[in-house]
Design a protein around this motif. Sequence first.
Motif, PDB file in Angstrom:
ATOM      1  N   SER A   1      -9.622  -1.612   1.572  1.00  0.00           N
ATOM      2  CA  SER A   1     -10.076  -3.359   2.226  1.00  0.00           C
ATOM      3  C   SER A   1     -10.715  -3.030   3.543  1.00  0.00           C
ATOM      4  CB  SER A   1      -8.947  -3.469   3.360  1.00  0.00           C
ATOM      5  OG  SER A   1      -8.502  -4.852   3.657  1.00  0.00           O
ATOM      6  N   GLU A   2     -10.308  -2.070   4.207  1.00  0.00           N
ATOM      7  CA  GLU A   2     -11.779  -1.683   5.274  1.00  0.00           C
ATOM      8  C   GLU A   2     -13.496  -1.319   5.087  1.00  0.00           C
ATOM      9  OE1 GLU A   2     -10.230   1.676   7.277  1.00  0.00           O
ATOM     10  OE2 GLU A   2      -8.745  -0.077   7.810  1.00  0.00           O
TER      11      GLU A   2
ATOM     12  N   GLU B   1      -5.344   0.443   1.659  1.00  0.00           N
ATOM     13  CA  GLU B   1      -6.016  -0.035   2.902  1.00  0.00           C
ATOM     14  C   GLU B   1      -7.289  -0.019   3.096  1.00  0.00           C
ATOM     15  OE1 GLU B   1      -3.558   1.298   6.660  1.00  0.00           O
ATOM     16  OE2 GLU B   1      -1.650  -0.491   5.451  1.00  0.00           O
ATOM     17  N   GLU B   2      -7.678   1.976   3.336  1.00  0.00           N
ATOM     18  CA  GLU B   2      -9.454   2.466   3.344  1.00  0.00           C
ATOM     19  C   GLU B   2      -9.877   1.426   2.149  1.00  0.00           C
ATOM     20  OE1 GLU B   2     -11.422   6.370   1.559  1.00  0.00           O
ATOM     21  OE2 GLU B   2      -9.854   6.636   3.182  1.00  0.00           O
TER      22      GLU B   2
ATOM     23  N   ASN C   1      -6.018   4.585  -1.748  1.00  0.00           N
ATOM     24  CA  ASN C   1      -5.299   3.877  -0.315  1.00  0.00           C
ATOM     25  C   ASN C   1      -6.207   2.770  -0.546  1.00  0.00           C
ATOM     26  OD1 ASN C   1      -5.460   3.377   2.541  1.00  0.00           O
ATOM     27  ND2 ASN C   1      -5.721   5.448   3.316  1.00  0.00           N
TER      28      ASN C   1
ATOM     29  N   GLU D   1       0.523   4.811  -2.385  1.00  0.00           N
ATOM     30  CA  GLU D   1      -0.593   5.327  -1.522  1.00  0.00           C
ATOM     31  C   GLU D   1      -0.876   6.920  -2.711  1.00  0.00           C
ATOM     32  OE1 GLU D   1       3.095   7.291   0.865  1.00  0.00           O
ATOM     33  OE2 GLU D   1       1.503   6.337   2.350  1.00  0.00           O
TER      34      GLU D   1
ATOM     35  N   ALA E   1       0.577  -1.024   0.477  1.00  0.00           N
ATOM     36  CA  ALA E   1      -0.198   0.158  -0.275  1.00  0.00           C
ATOM     37  C   ALA E   1       1.232   1.109   0.037  1.00  0.00           C
ATOM     38  CB  ALA E   1      -0.498   0.131   1.064  1.00  0.00           C
TER      39      ALA E   1
END
Length: 259
Positions: free
Chosen positions: A86-87, A83-84, A81, A77, A73
């Motif tokens: 995925s969340e 990670e965002e 994002n 970046e 990530a």
Amino acid sequence: MAVALRCFRHLPSLLHRSSFATRRGLPRAPAACPALLLDGCRQSVCQMLLTRQLATKKAKGKGQSQARVNISAALVEDIINLEETSEDMQAVVEALKEDFSRNLSVRTSPGVLDQIIVVTKDGKFPLNQLGQISQKSPQLLIVNMTNFPESTAAATKAIRESGMNLNPEVDGTLIRVPIPKVTREHRESLAKLAKQSTNKSKEALRKVRSKSINQVKKFKNKVSEDTIWLLEKQIQQMADSAAAEMDKLLAAKTKELLG
């Protein structure tokens, strides 16, 4: 010129440690590098790492139906994002879990009525915000509408049209909700609702995926086609993984409901 050479002298070591860079991000460059040149070096290294990763994935993928992608990530970046993303996808899965737990069970509890949406002249509200829900017996739930008596008719309609095979009866400001016997037909009805909820969740998941891919495509004129391809593939993998988890939840819930 000398400063530039000192900056580029570190590129081989960065590439040599590309696996480390992919996991942890790029090492710090020498303090003497000017900011503008440093940015150029970093962008070049990032592109080299992504291109090398793409070549590796394609090579491994020869003769295979799919090759998995796992981009750090930190390398992308500035584009998206991950990670965002995925969340957001995991939040859809968790919402489905909550729906299954709260609303789809052969075991009777007052909680099965909590989130039924009641449409009133003042807006839409969960039933548990308008009435007090209690369980009088294993076969009977009571909704006390004393605090909002004007919404009794709307609440009764919402319960009847909830898709849970309920036939509420009104007694003043009390709504009596007999719970159907756990027949085979009732179990099959609940299993059908579980399938419908899963399909709605998958639609929400597709929206998250499409939003993320559209974000990546905004950079198609700024980064290489390889980078775009890698990111789109990874986002699709994330969506596929979440969808597979939903399928497992549905299979387990269906087995539970059908006994």
